[in-house]
Motif scaffolding. Structure first.
Motif, PDB file in Angstrom:
ATOM      1  N   ARG A 118       0.814  -1.217   0.000  1.00  0.00           N
ATOM      2  CA  ARG A 118       0.000   0.000   0.000  1.00  0.00           C
ATOM      3  C   ARG A 118       0.849   1.269   0.000  1.00  0.00           C
ATOM      4  N   TRP A 152      -7.010   2.788  -8.805  1.00  0.00           N
ATOM      5  CA  TRP A 152      -7.084   3.458  -7.499  1.00  0.00           C
ATOM      6  C   TRP A 152      -6.239   4.728  -7.540  1.00  0.00           C
ATOM      7  N   ASP A 209      -8.130   7.431  -9.338  1.00  0.00           N
ATOM      8  CA  ASP A 209      -9.217   7.981  -8.537  1.00  0.00           C
ATOM      9  C   ASP A 209      -8.693   8.853  -7.399  1.00  0.00           C
ATOM     10  N   ASP A 210      -7.569   8.439  -6.822  1.00  0.00           N
ATOM     11  CA  ASP A 210      -6.978   9.217  -5.739  1.00  0.00           C
ATOM     12  C   ASP A 210      -6.519  10.590  -6.240  1.00  0.00           C
TER      13      ASP A 210
END
Length: 211
Positions: free
Chosen positions: A30, A191, A194-195
């Motif tokens: 992550r 992701w 989108d972030d």
């Protein structure tokens, strides 16, 4: 002797394959994913270019990422706004004339680095995609970028190859299957997209703290 790379779908049932895919997605680092998003957001803030490159499936991933980042970081109602701040992003896999001329006149390992010599400047970003981590044209581009003050971020698979050693930062998918590696690269990218969208438009989890 068959030297074709491992194809998990050839030996696993669909259920087992999908469970394996879910496991590999869960294993993604992550922090690496967050740093990738940070790098692109800073490029937007500082109006630096983001260059994306790769071969084959990774080349089409580069095209996909560039299109999404170029259009998908804007709200639909802002697309016609000529004054709206935009992300400067370019896939080096899409310039057919450049690629065929360089491949023909010099060598295929020059098709990305020669473009960077024309377009790239210190502070720009290079996202280099190579499942094996050993594509010579990708490595040449990353080497040049490192030596000229650009930020390099690699997307790799297998053992990461030379790219994992050469890149400044990156996201690694430790899977011995090219199709799954490529799929995961693109899946987790969404992701990141989108972030960055949420940050540039001050919506979602970034809305309350920035207003």
């Amino acid at each position: 002797m068959n030297d074709k790379p491992t194809m998990l779908g050839a030996t696993l049932t669909s259920d087992t394959y999908l469970r394996r895919l879910a496991g590999e997605l869960s294993a993604i680092d992550r922090e690496s994913l967050g740093r990738w998003a940070d790098l692109i957001y800073r490029a937007w803030e500082q109006q630096r270019f983001v260059f994306i490159l790769g071969n084959g499936g990774s080349g089409t991933t580069a095209s996909h990422m560039a299109e999404d980042l170029g259009k998908g970081t804007l709200r639909n109602e802002d697309l016609r706004d000529e004054d709206r701040k935009r992300l400067r992003v370019l896939s080096l896999t899409d310039n057919t004339g450049w690629i065929t001329a360089l491949g023909n006149d010099l060598a295929y390992d020059q098709v990305f680095v020669q473009q960077l010599m024309n377009y790239g400047s210190a502070g720009d970003v290079v996202i280099a995609i190579s499942g094996s981590g050993n594509s010579a044209n990708v490595l040449n581009a990353v080497d040049w970028a490192n030596r000229h003050g650009l930020h390099t971020f690699g997307l790799t698979g297998y053992d990461g190859g030379r790219l994992r050693e050469l890149q400044q930062d990156g996201l690694h998918v430790a899977v011995q299957d090219m199709g799954m590696v490529e799929s995961i690269h693109l899946c987790v990218f969404h992701w990141v997209l989108d972030d960055v969208y949420a940050r540039t438009n001050r919506v979602g989890r970034y809305g309350a703290e920035q207003r």
